[in-house]
Design an enzyme around this catalytic site. Structure first.
Site, PDB file in Angstrom:
ATOM      1  N   ASP A  38       0.858  -1.175   0.000  1.00 10.96           N
ATOM      2  CA  ASP A  38       0.000   0.000   0.000  1.00 10.96           C
ATOM      3  C   ASP A  38       0.903   1.236   0.000  1.00 10.96           C
ATOM      4  O   ASP A  38       2.117   1.131   0.132  1.00 10.96           O
ATOM      5  CB  ASP A  38      -0.885   0.031   1.253  1.00 10.96           C
ATOM      6  CG  ASP A  38      -1.829  -1.164   1.323  1.00 10.96           C
ATOM      7  OD1 ASP A  38      -2.241  -1.639   0.257  1.00 10.96           O
ATOM      8  OD2 ASP A  38      -2.136  -1.594   2.455  1.00 10.96           O
ATOM      9  N   ASP A  90       1.667   4.377   2.219  1.00  9.51           N
ATOM     10  CA  ASP A  90       1.467   4.971   3.544  1.00  9.51           C
ATOM     11  C   ASP A  90       1.929   6.421   3.510  1.00  9.51           C
ATOM     12  O   ASP A  90       3.029   6.726   3.047  1.00  9.51           O
ATOM     13  CB  ASP A  90       2.254   4.195   4.602  1.00  9.51           C
ATOM     14  CG  ASP A  90       1.756   2.764   4.758  1.00  9.51           C
ATOM     15  OD1 ASP A  90       0.544   2.596   4.976  1.00  9.51           O
ATOM     16  OD2 ASP A  90       2.569   1.829   4.648  1.00  9.51           O
TER      17      ASP A  90
END
Length: 205
Positions: free
Chosen positions: A133, A135
């Site tokens: 992902d 961040d």
């Protein structure tokens, strides 16, 4: 030297770490490849800072402490955002940071990438995978309204990768997505003394 959670610190190697438990072999191996540790959100003794070592696998993270005098250099998430080093990366996930930049910079927000994306940008070590992902941290103040938070969350969801945003204050941090749907309820607030539930009043002014 100002030190904040998520800052990456360059050190000589595992011999600089202070730990109350045996240091695994993989820690020394990882630091030999890329001698960087990340500042943890935890209290440390005077003259020390709480840090974590990133291992070769997602489930390998080692908490330790580091004498501040052992720090060779510091790279903050904000610096990574200012330098825009993602332009030198061909992976699609890095190109999404241009969209994030175009959204946050016009609002004069202080932000930067953390996690695996930030680590690879800072160190050059390839740790980002197809499952990664993005961040992000955003440093906010009292004028960060709930309406603005919801606008940011809506725009970030248009990206092909999941973007997890932590809103950083002087007292601690909390999730952007959790905040946008809190409606006066408590959110998980991460502090130097550990996490606890707290009602956030930003945006009520």
């Amino acid at each position: 030297m100002e030190l904040n959670p998520h800052d990456l610190l360059r050190i000589k190697g595992a011999e600089e770490l202070i730990s109350h438990t045996p240091i695994p072999n993989w820690v020394e191996e990882s630091l030999a490849i890329s001698p960087y540790v990340v500042i943890r959100r935890s209290r440390a003794a005077t003259g020390q800072v709480a840090v974590g070592v990133r291992g070769p696998e997602r489930n390998k993270r080692f908490p330790a402490f580091l004498p501040i005098d052992s720090i060779l250099s510091r790279i903050s998430p904000e610096r990574l955002a200012q330098e825009k080093g993602w332009h030198n990366h061909s992976k699609m996930i890095f190109q999404c940071l241009d969209r994030v930049s175009d959204l946050l910079n016009p609002a004069s927000l202080t932000w930067g990438p953390t996690g695996s994306v930030g680590f690879e940008l800072a160190t050059g070590q390839e740790v980002v995978s197809k499952k990664s992902d993005i961040d992000i941290l955003i440093r906010i103040s009292e004028d960060f309204t709930i309406d603005f938070a919801q606008k940011i969350e809506k725009e970030l969801k248009k990206n092909p990768y999941r973007i997890d945003v932590q809103l950083e204050t002087k007292e601690g941090a909390f999730s952007l997505s959790e905040y946008t749907i809190s409606e006066g309820r408590e959110v998980l607030f991460r502090t130097m003394d550990g996490p606890f539930l707290k009602e956030v009043t930003l945006g009520l002014i």
